[in-house]
Design an enzyme around this catalytic site. Structure first.
Site, PDB file in Angstrom:
ATOM      1  N   ASP A  46       0.844  -1.195   0.000  1.00  0.00           N
ATOM      2  CA  ASP A  46       0.000   0.000   0.000  1.00  0.00           C
ATOM      3  C   ASP A  46       0.876   1.241   0.000  1.00  0.00           C
ATOM      4  O   ASP A  46       1.580   1.512   0.965  1.00  0.00           O
ATOM      5  CB  ASP A  46      -0.882   0.008   1.257  1.00  0.00           C
ATOM      6  CG  ASP A  46      -1.773   1.241   1.316  1.00  0.00           C
ATOM      7  OD1 ASP A  46      -2.889   1.186   0.782  1.00  0.00           O
ATOM      8  OD2 ASP A  46      -1.340   2.278   1.890  1.00  0.00           O
ATOM      9  N   TYR A  51       3.319   9.801  -0.577  1.00  0.00           N
ATOM     10  CA  TYR A  51       4.392   9.190   0.226  1.00  0.00           C
ATOM     11  C   TYR A  51       5.770   9.416  -0.404  1.00  0.00           C
ATOM     12  O   TYR A  51       6.793   9.234   0.259  1.00  0.00           O
ATOM     13  CB  TYR A  51       4.175   7.682   0.423  1.00  0.00           C
ATOM     14  CG  TYR A  51       2.902   7.283   1.145  1.00  0.00           C
ATOM     15  CD1 TYR A  51       2.092   8.230   1.773  1.00  0.00           C
ATOM     16  CD2 TYR A  51       2.499   5.956   1.202  1.00  0.00           C
ATOM     17  CE1 TYR A  51       0.913   7.850   2.410  1.00  0.00           C
ATOM     18  CE2 TYR A  51       1.326   5.576   1.849  1.00  0.00           C
ATOM     19  CZ  TYR A  51       0.533   6.532   2.438  1.00  0.00           C
ATOM     20  OH  TYR A  51      -0.622   6.146   3.074  1.00  0.00           O
ATOM     21  N   HIS A 105      -7.486   9.616  -1.806  1.00  0.00           N
ATOM     22  CA  HIS A 105      -6.811   9.563  -0.502  1.00  0.00           C
ATOM     23  C   HIS A 105      -7.640  10.185   0.629  1.00  0.00           C
ATOM     24  O   HIS A 105      -7.748   9.617   1.709  1.00  0.00           O
ATOM     25  CB  HIS A 105      -5.448  10.259  -0.625  1.00  0.00           C
ATOM     26  CG  HIS A 105      -4.428   9.766   0.350  1.00  0.00           C
ATOM     27  ND1 HIS A 105      -3.098   9.674   0.049  1.00  0.00           N
ATOM     28  CD2 HIS A 105      -4.540   9.345   1.631  1.00  0.00           C
ATOM     29  CE1 HIS A 105      -2.439   9.207   1.100  1.00  0.00           C
ATOM     30  NE2 HIS A 105      -3.297   9.014   2.072  1.00  0.00           N
ATOM     31  N   LYS A 227       2.836  -1.217   8.977  1.00  0.00           N
ATOM     32  CA  LYS A 227       4.078  -0.697   8.402  1.00  0.00           C
ATOM     33  C   LYS A 227       5.261  -1.017   9.311  1.00  0.00           C
ATOM     34  O   LYS A 227       5.178  -0.892  10.538  1.00  0.00           O
ATOM     35  CB  LYS A 227       3.963   0.813   8.233  1.00  0.00           C
ATOM     36  CG  LYS A 227       5.230   1.478   7.739  1.00  0.00           C
ATOM     37  CD  LYS A 227       5.817   2.408   8.762  1.00  0.00           C
ATOM     38  CE  LYS A 227       7.091   3.055   8.268  1.00  0.00           C
ATOM     39  NZ  LYS A 227       7.666   3.941   9.286  1.00  0.00           N
TER      40      LYS A 227
HETATM   41  P1  NAD Z   1       0.985   1.262  11.981  1.00  0.00           P
HETATM   42  O1  NAD Z   1      -0.193   1.199  12.873  1.00  0.00           O
HETATM   43  O2  NAD Z   1       1.162   0.233  10.945  1.00  0.00           O
HETATM   44  O3  NAD Z   1       2.261   1.342  12.938  1.00  0.00           O
HETATM   45  C1  NAD Z   1       3.545   1.423  12.385  1.00  0.00           C
HETATM   46  C2  NAD Z   1       4.579   1.598  13.487  1.00  0.00           C
HETATM   47  O4  NAD Z   1       4.441   0.527  14.435  1.00  0.00           O
HETATM   48  C3  NAD Z   1       5.973   1.446  12.896  1.00  0.00           C
HETATM   49  O5  NAD Z   1       6.483   2.684  12.577  1.00  0.00           O
HETATM   50  C4  NAD Z   1       6.736   0.769  13.975  1.00  0.00           C
HETATM   51  O6  NAD Z   1       7.304   1.755  14.787  1.00  0.00           O
HETATM   52  C5  NAD Z   1       5.713   0.022  14.765  1.00  0.00           C
HETATM   53  N1  NAD Z   1       5.742  -1.420  14.509  1.00  0.00           N
HETATM   54  C6  NAD Z   1       5.314  -2.093  13.407  1.00  0.00           C
HETATM   55  N2  NAD Z   1       5.451  -3.415  13.583  1.00  0.00           N
HETATM   56  C7  NAD Z   1       5.990  -3.585  14.799  1.00  0.00           C
HETATM   57  C8  NAD Z   1       6.353  -4.735  15.548  1.00  0.00           C
HETATM   58  N3  NAD Z   1       6.183  -5.960  15.075  1.00  0.00           N
HETATM   59  N4  NAD Z   1       6.905  -4.536  16.796  1.00  0.00           N
HETATM   60  C9  NAD Z   1       7.039  -3.302  17.301  1.00  0.00           C
HETATM   61  N5  NAD Z   1       6.709  -2.181  16.649  1.00  0.00           N
HETATM   62  C10 NAD Z   1       6.179  -2.324  15.405  1.00  0.00           C
HETATM   63  O7  NAD Z   1       1.009   2.741  11.372  1.00  0.00           O
HETATM   64  P2  NAD Z   1       0.970   3.453   9.961  1.00  0.00           P
HETATM   65  O8  NAD Z   1       2.244   3.363   9.242  1.00  0.00           O
HETATM   66  O9  NAD Z   1       0.430   4.801  10.248  1.00  0.00           O
HETATM   67  O10 NAD Z   1      -0.164   2.673   9.128  1.00  0.00           O
HETATM   68  C11 NAD Z   1       0.112   1.593   8.263  1.00  0.00           C
HETATM   69  C12 NAD Z   1      -0.121   1.958   6.819  1.00  0.00           C
HETATM   70  O11 NAD Z   1      -1.437   2.489   6.626  1.00  0.00           O
HETATM   71  C13 NAD Z   1       0.775   3.092   6.309  1.00  0.00           C
HETATM   72  O12 NAD Z   1       2.097   2.675   6.094  1.00  0.00           O
HETATM   73  C14 NAD Z   1       0.032   3.493   5.064  1.00  0.00           C
HETATM   74  O13 NAD Z   1       0.293   2.575   4.006  1.00  0.00           O
HETATM   75  C15 NAD Z   1      -1.410   3.402   5.523  1.00  0.00           C
HETATM   76  N6  NAD Z   1      -1.949   4.721   5.982  1.00  0.00           N
HETATM   77  C16 NAD Z   1      -2.925   5.296   5.224  1.00  0.00           C
HETATM   78  C17 NAD Z   1      -3.461   6.522   5.599  1.00  0.00           C
HETATM   79  C18 NAD Z   1      -4.549   7.122   4.773  1.00  0.00           C
HETATM   80  O14 NAD Z   1      -4.889   8.300   4.981  1.00  0.00           O
HETATM   81  N7  NAD Z   1      -5.130   6.391   3.858  1.00  0.00           N
HETATM   82  C19 NAD Z   1      -3.000   7.177   6.753  1.00  0.00           C
HETATM   83  C20 NAD Z   1      -2.007   6.557   7.499  1.00  0.00           C
HETATM   84  C21 NAD Z   1      -1.497   5.323   7.109  1.00  0.00           C
END
Ligand code: NAD
Length: 272
Positions: A46, A51, A105, A227
């Site tokens: 995704d 980004y 988005h 992520k």
């Molecule tokens: P997330 O909830 O996936 O959290 C990511 C964070 O959690 C990482 O930076 C890392 O620090 C931690 N993490 C991940 N796996 C871990 C593990 N196994 N152990 C410990 N810590 C861990 O947050 P996100 O990146 O905000 O969301 C995921 C995805 O959603 C984004 O990368 C993006 O593709 C999408 N997204 C979309 C929108 C939108 O407006 N459509 C907004 C935000 C995110």
């Protein structure tokens, strides 16, 4: 390797339930991270034009056309001509002729261009350039407008959703209309990993907090796109297909929902 679950989109195609999110993945590291992830077994990625890492994703997936790829149209590109231009740029960067899933988005209601943008995406889909079209951060009322104006229901609404912000009424609306719920920030951007409630369940199953939360998303039939840029965490987040949360675990996590659990912007007022 354990078989991964897929969910069916209203467009008649199947989407892997777990994918890799790459928001805030630095462009210069994106190719190696995505490369690692797909070699480790991730079946979906995704990204979004905003980004700034579509080129890195495209490079990593150049010889992996089977990986389900989502990208998103940025707010400044809403409107007929600019949507067509933005889509062309994304496909060039992503090195794909056809995008599996293209999302608006954010609705940005102040601009009032999301219905026109939706019509443009329908056209791109009808031309065979996108397999499925959807939205992100849309409210039920905004989706109703898209359906009323075009007769076409989005395949997916990608929304902020994690144990502390569960969006039940929007989930119900999606179910009524055959729209899949895709959870962004599924781990609460890492914050939910520190929850003592999750820790107790993780201990019971001898799993990590991240695995419990991802499992909760899977069992709720959400698409989930955690992520990470750390190889061991990428592996950990995908090792979720060989255990199950029981009804009691699911009920306990359901009670973590909070009125003020939102972390990201409120789509009703977001204007960027
Ligand atoms: P997330 O909830 O996936 O959290 C990511 C964070 O959690 C990482 O930076 C890392 O620090 C931690 N993490 C991940 N796996 C871990 C593990 N196994 N152990 C410990 N810590 C861990 O947050 P996100 O990146 O905000 O969301 C995921 C995805 O959603 C984004 O990368 C993006 O593709 C999408 N997204 C979309 C929108 C939108 O407006 N459509 C907004 C935000 C995110």
């Amino acid at each position: 390797m354990v078989k991964q679950p897929f969910l069916s989109l209203n467009a008649g195609i199947d989407m892997p339930q777990v994918g890799l999110g790459v928001w805030q993945t630095p462009p210069e590291k994106t190719t190696s991270i995505v490369h690692y992830a797909v070699n480790a077994g991730y079946l979906a990625v995704d990204t979004a034009s905003i980004y700034g890492n579509e080129e890195g994703v495209g490079e990593a997936l150049a010889d992996r056309p089977e990986i389900f790829l989502t990208t998103k149209l940025w707010n400044a590109d809403q409107g007929f001509d600019s949507t067509l231009r933005a889509f062309d740029q994304s496909v060039l960067k992503l090195r794909r002729d056809v995008i599996d899933l293209y999302l608006i988005h954010w609705p940005v209601p102040k601009k009032d261009l999301y219905a026109e943008t939706w019509r443009t995406m329908i056209r791109l889909r009808d031309e065979g350039r996108i397999r499925a079209i959807g939205v992100s951060n849309f409210t039920a009322d905004q989706i109703k407008i898209l359906i009323a104006e075009t007769g076409i229901t989005p395949a997916i609404n990608q929304i902020e959703l994690h144990p502390e912000f569960q969006q039940h009424s929007l989930q119900d609306f999606h179910k009524q209309h055959g729209i899949l719920t895709e959870a962004w920030s599924p781990l609460g951007q890492g914050q939910t990993l520190n929850s003592p409630v999750i820790a107790t369940i993780a201990k019971k199953h001898e799993r990590t907090a991240a695995q419990v939360i991802i499992r909760w998303h899977i069992q709720n039939e959400f698409i989930v796109i955690p992520k990470s840029v750390t190889p061991s965490r990428l592996d950990e987040n995908l090792a979720v297909f060989d255990f199950k949360l029981d009804d009691q675990d699911m009920a306990v996590i359901a009670r973590m929902d909070r009125m003020n659990g939102r972390i990201g912007p409120d789509p009703m007022t977001a204007d960027f």
